[in-house]
Design an enzyme around this catalytic site. Structure first.
Site, PDB file in Angstrom:
ATOM      1  N   ASP A 131       2.732 -29.771  46.641  1.00  0.00           N
ATOM      2  CA  ASP A 131       3.597 -29.291  45.349  1.00  0.00           C
ATOM      3  C   ASP A 131       2.770 -28.335  44.430  1.00  0.00           C
ATOM      4  O   ASP A 131       1.720 -29.741  44.042  1.00  0.00           O
ATOM      5  CB  ASP A 131       4.249 -31.260  44.622  1.00  0.00           C
ATOM      6  CG  ASP A 131       5.100 -31.317  45.475  1.00  0.00           C
ATOM      7  OD1 ASP A 131       6.341 -30.872  46.392  1.00  0.00           O
ATOM      8  OD2 ASP A 131       5.192 -32.309  45.220  1.00  0.00           O
ATOM      9  N   ARG A 167      12.581 -36.366  40.694  1.00  0.00           N
ATOM     10  CA  ARG A 167      10.766 -36.332  40.779  1.00  0.00           C
ATOM     11  C   ARG A 167      10.260 -35.743  39.782  1.00  0.00           C
ATOM     12  O   ARG A 167      10.577 -35.010  38.491  1.00  0.00           O
ATOM     13  CB  ARG A 167      11.345 -34.928  41.923  1.00  0.00           C
ATOM     14  CG  ARG A 167       9.427 -34.772  42.490  1.00  0.00           C
ATOM     15  CD  ARG A 167       9.470 -33.661  43.322  1.00  0.00           C
ATOM     16  NE  ARG A 167       9.230 -33.044  42.946  1.00  0.00           N
ATOM     17  CZ  ARG A 167       8.291 -31.351  42.473  1.00  0.00           C
ATOM     18  NH1 ARG A 167       8.870 -31.636  44.231  1.00  0.00           N
ATOM     19  NH2 ARG A 167       8.164 -30.590  42.140  1.00  0.00           N
ATOM     20  N   HIS A 171       4.164 -32.241  52.568  1.00  0.00           N
ATOM     21  CA  HIS A 171       6.078 -32.732  53.201  1.00  0.00           C
ATOM     22  C   HIS A 171       6.527 -32.270  53.039  1.00  0.00           C
ATOM     23  O   HIS A 171       7.073 -31.033  52.883  1.00  0.00           O
ATOM     24  CB  HIS A 171       6.146 -33.542  51.971  1.00  0.00           C
ATOM     25  CG  HIS A 171       6.590 -33.404  50.376  1.00  0.00           C
ATOM     26  ND1 HIS A 171       4.970 -32.934  50.218  1.00  0.00           N
ATOM     27  CD2 HIS A 171       7.553 -32.863  49.996  1.00  0.00           C
ATOM     28  CE1 HIS A 171       5.432 -32.244  48.658  1.00  0.00           C
ATOM     29  NE2 HIS A 171       6.756 -32.150  48.031  1.00  0.00           N
ATOM     30  N   HIS A 222       4.942 -28.053  52.495  1.00  0.00           N
ATOM     31  CA  HIS A 222       4.170 -27.537  51.318  1.00  0.00           C
ATOM     32  C   HIS A 222       3.384 -28.697  50.174  1.00  0.00           C
ATOM     33  O   HIS A 222       3.635 -30.369  50.251  1.00  0.00           O
ATOM     34  CB  HIS A 222       5.011 -27.254  50.457  1.00  0.00           C
ATOM     35  CG  HIS A 222       6.460 -27.792  49.392  1.00  0.00           C
ATOM     36  ND1 HIS A 222       6.913 -28.418  49.973  1.00  0.00           N
ATOM     37  CD2 HIS A 222       5.691 -28.587  48.057  1.00  0.00           C
ATOM     38  CE1 HIS A 222       7.718 -29.192  49.773  1.00  0.00           C
ATOM     39  NE2 HIS A 222       7.301 -29.251  48.145  1.00  0.00           N
TER      40      HIS A 222
END
Ligand code: SIN
Length: 288
Positions: free
Chosen positions: A111, A279, A264, A109
């Site tokens: 983000d 994150r 990723h 995907h």
């Protein structure tokens, strides 16, 4: 106050993308010229790995903010207490309860592609790493676009596709403890959006494929079976080995990737080993 320039190296990887930054300390503010070097490296290499960063969550937030406003993830259950800008990505359970999102990145995907303004980039800081596993893979979507057969390039350019946070939510929920039932307020934050199948990077002007197996549900304006076959072909092409860099984490790595140029995937961590990552995500533009 003048901020001193730091003495650091940017070393490109011998791979489809990526570079490491050695000798830079992100626990202190960056000078304008150091920031510009990092910004350029991010655009050129798409993944920048800052080695050995002993930074606090507040310092990670401060550095991330230099690139733009930060986004708050819809799963507010997994915010770091006191720092809503930090999503805890972790497979750790404490007293049977997850401390973070353990299956983030289970499918390829980009983000927050399900938002009108998807993420410009994400920064993931290694707080606790497993002795084995836990790698993250990145696929270069500029290379995927450039190596697409010309007839397929002509076919997909100008098409739009739907991206939905909920696309595979039930499937993930069925197999892990990390997907809570969403409240109506959370569902309202993640209404499906349409995105171009091929986007132009707003800073470099380079084209990239912009569909993913996690969030892209259908190409609009073509029959459903054709859309399914087209997406399957594009996904398979995007993540061919020649487009991919596999990141094996080192202690205190801070990895900063460009969601406008990459997909990723989290390769997964054995259940008995702990992995804790923080994150931050930076808001990008409306893809065009
Ligand atoms: C993510 O998709 O943001 C998580 C990636 C990872 O945990 O390796």
């Amino acid at each position: 106050m003048t901020i001193a320039t730091q003495d650091f190296e940017i070393r490109p990887f011998d791979a489809a993308l990526g570079a490491e930054v050695v000798g830079l300390d992100l626990s202190t503010p960056l000078s304008t010229s150091d920031f510009q070097r990092i910004h350029r490296a991010h655009l050129d290499h798409h993944v920048v790995v800052f080695r050995d960063q002993r930074i606090t969550p507040a310092q990670q937030i401060g550095f991330s903010r230099r690139f733009g406003p930060l986004q708050i993830h819809v799963l507010d259950q997994f915010q770091l207490p006191g720092h809503p800008e930090v999503l805890v990505v972790s497979n750790v359970l404490e007293a049977g309860k997850p401390i973070g999102l353990g299956d983030a990145g289970r499918f390829w995907h980009s983000d927050l592609s399900y938002k009108e303004k998807p993420s410009l980039g994400s920064l993931l800081h290694a707080r606790e790493l497993p002795a084995e596993g836990g790698d993250t893979l990145f696929a270069n979507m500029h290379a995927a676009w450039a190596s697409l057969p010309v007839d397929l390039q002509r076919k997909v350019e100008g098409l739009r596709a739907e991206h939905t946070y909920l696309a595979r939510y039930a499937e993930l929920q069925a197999r892990s403890p990390w997907r809570p039932n969403l409240t109506p307020e959370q569902i309202a934050q993640v209404r499906p959006v349409l995105q171009p199948v091929v986007r132009t990077h707003p800073e470099t002007g380079r084209k990239a494929l912009f569909v993913s197996e996690h969030f892209t549900t259908r190409v609009v304006g073509i029959p459903e079976d054709e859309s399914r076959a087209l997406l399957a072909e594009l996904f398979a092409h995007s993540v061919k080995p020649q487009h991919v860099y596999r990141h094996q984490w080192q202690p205190h790595d801070l990895v900063f990737w460009d969601n406008r140029a990459l997909l990723h995937l989290a390769a997964g961590t054995p259940d008995h080993l702990r992995r804790v990552m923080y994150r931050t995500t930076i808001e990008g533009d409306v893809p065009a």
